[in-house]
Scaffold this motif. Structure first.
Motif, PDB file in Angstrom:
ATOM      1  N   ASP A   1       1.099  -1.133  -0.016  1.00  0.00           N
ATOM      2  CA  ASP A   1       0.171   0.022   0.202  1.00  0.00           C
ATOM      3  C   ASP A   1       1.041   1.105  -0.224  1.00  0.00           C
ATOM      4  OD1 ASP A   1      -2.441  -1.500   0.388  1.00  0.00           O
ATOM      5  OD2 ASP A   1      -2.689  -1.161   2.597  1.00  0.00           O
ATOM      6  N   GLU A   2       0.099   2.466  -0.733  1.00  0.00           N
ATOM      7  CA  GLU A   2       1.139   3.468  -0.726  1.00  0.00           C
ATOM      8  C   GLU A   2       0.517   4.717  -0.631  1.00  0.00           C
ATOM      9  OE1 GLU A   2       4.754   3.736  -3.729  1.00  0.00           O
ATOM     10  OE2 GLU A   2       2.469   2.969  -4.947  1.00  0.00           O
ATOM     11  N   PHE A   3       0.452   5.759   0.460  1.00  0.00           N
ATOM     12  CA  PHE A   3       0.041   6.573   0.799  1.00  0.00           C
ATOM     13  C   PHE A   3       1.080   8.018   0.316  1.00  0.00           C
ATOM     14  CE2 PHE A   3      -1.614  10.403   3.612  1.00  0.00           C
ATOM     15  CZ  PHE A   3      -2.796  10.559   3.559  1.00  0.00           C
TER      16      PHE A   3
ATOM     17  N   TYR B   1       0.105  12.681   1.123  1.00  0.00           N
ATOM     18  CA  TYR B   1      -0.330  13.816   1.857  1.00  0.00           C
ATOM     19  C   TYR B   1       0.794  14.967   0.801  1.00  0.00           C
ATOM     20  CZ  TYR B   1      -2.247  17.008   5.242  1.00  0.00           C
ATOM     21  OH  TYR B   1      -2.963  18.272   5.457  1.00  0.00           O
TER      22      TYR B   1
ATOM     23  N   ALA C   1      -3.797  11.400  -1.327  1.00  0.00           N
ATOM     24  CA  ALA C   1      -3.297  10.501  -1.800  1.00  0.00           C
ATOM     25  C   ALA C   1      -3.268   8.931  -1.902  1.00  0.00           C
ATOM     26  CB  ALA C   1      -3.282  10.356  -3.657  1.00  0.00           C
ATOM     27  N   GLY C   2      -3.980   7.660  -2.539  1.00  0.00           N
ATOM     28  CA  GLY C   2      -3.851   6.470  -2.336  1.00  0.00           C
ATOM     29  C   GLY C   2      -3.833   5.107  -2.699  1.00  0.00           C
ATOM     30  N   PHE C   3      -2.957   4.207  -2.686  1.00  0.00           N
ATOM     31  CA  PHE C   3      -3.087   3.508  -3.334  1.00  0.00           C
ATOM     32  C   PHE C   3      -2.547   1.987  -3.207  1.00  0.00           C
ATOM     33  CE2 PHE C   3      -1.037   7.587  -5.211  1.00  0.00           C
ATOM     34  CZ  PHE C   3      -1.580   8.223  -6.088  1.00  0.00           C
TER      35      PHE C   3
ATOM     36  N   VAL D   1       4.316   7.505   1.881  1.00  0.00           N
ATOM     37  CA  VAL D   1       3.855   6.068   3.617  1.00  0.00           C
ATOM     38  C   VAL D   1       3.683   5.128   2.516  1.00  0.00           C
ATOM     39  CG1 VAL D   1       2.797   4.951   5.265  1.00  0.00           C
ATOM     40  CG2 VAL D   1       2.781   7.857   5.178  1.00  0.00           C
ATOM     41  N   GLY D   2       4.238   4.127   2.724  1.00  0.00           N
ATOM     42  CA  GLY D   2       4.885   2.848   2.325  1.00  0.00           C
ATOM     43  C   GLY D   2       5.353   1.637   3.244  1.00  0.00           C
TER      44      GLY D   2
END
Lengths: 160, 160
Positions: B73-75, B77, B100-102, B125-126
């Motif tokens: 997961d990635e985020f 800001y 955004a988030g992935f 963040v990952g």
């Protein structure tokens, strides 16, 4: 989750309704979070491995009771205002732009408090471990979470 | 890690020396990150479950080549400036305060670019998965990472 699909993959957090206070603690321990408002940013994007909250603390409010996690890393970044970190070492001011991190298993109870008269905004990140045990050095509380179940007890294991 | 112990558990990221650019890609694909400076905030606090970078993008620079992760997961800001998200849907401006988030496994290649003439600051963040496979829709690159080993190849598996 219709909400997530509409906004995917980016969003303005201001469009989300914040969750006020907490009901996770037994009633006697909730007041410290009454002035805490959280917008859950990670779940909107269907993230499952870590959570991200945009958290606002009114004057006097705290992120949580002072605690530490056996299983989950935590990280906090101050977006605006001046927060205060409380841990075993005492109190440390965290102005906007400062950050703090708490690795899983480090037995140093921590919380972030707003000791000022203006709002504080934080980004909070925490792993979503399948199971965790959370320790609260200042109060008679222990929280154990397994797959799909969370249990708040006194330290001797008896129920609230 | 003496650096971590001294600052534990909070710090001003400005006291960290940023890492400029990237050498993870084959040389032909590196230029897009030349203007990227990262401060690794998670590792300073000995976090191992997710990484947090304070990333500054100079005008024209990007966070990465457009990519997606099978396992992490990635985020993102946006702290200051206006970033642009590039993904399969096109381009979306992300002003300061947007995010955004992935989620892992969603096959939508993404990157964040600075299309403005001022610096952009992001928190990224990952998750730190033990193994991952990273796909790059726009270029002939595939990255596979196992325990302690990362391998960049062409899409047909041949070495660079």
């Amino acid at each position: 989750m219709a909400d997530a699909r509409e906004r995917f993959p980016s969003l303005d957090p201001e469009t989300l309704t914040p969750r006020q206070g907490t009901t996770a603690y037994p009633p006697a321990f909730r007041a410290v979070c009454d002035g805490r408002a959280k917008r859950a940013l990670g779940t909107v994007f269907a993230l499952t491995q870590f959570g991200v909250n945009l958290t606002e603390l009114a004057p006097g409010a705290a992120t949580a009771q002072r605690h530490w996690h056996e299983a989950e890393d935590e990280f906090v970044y101050v977006l605006s205002g001046t927060a205060t970190l409380v841990n075993d070492a005492g109190e440390t001011d965290l102005p906007a732009g400062h950050c703090a991190g708490f690795p899983a298993g480090r037995a140093d109870g921590h919380m972030i408090v707003n000791r000022t008269e203006r709002p504080v905004r934080l980004l909070e990140v925490g792993t979503r471990a399948q199971a965790d045990r959370i320790h609260y050095p200042d109060i008679d509380l222990f929280l154990e979470r397994g797959v799909g179940a969370a249990r708040c007890t006194r330290k001797d294991g008896t129920a609230y």
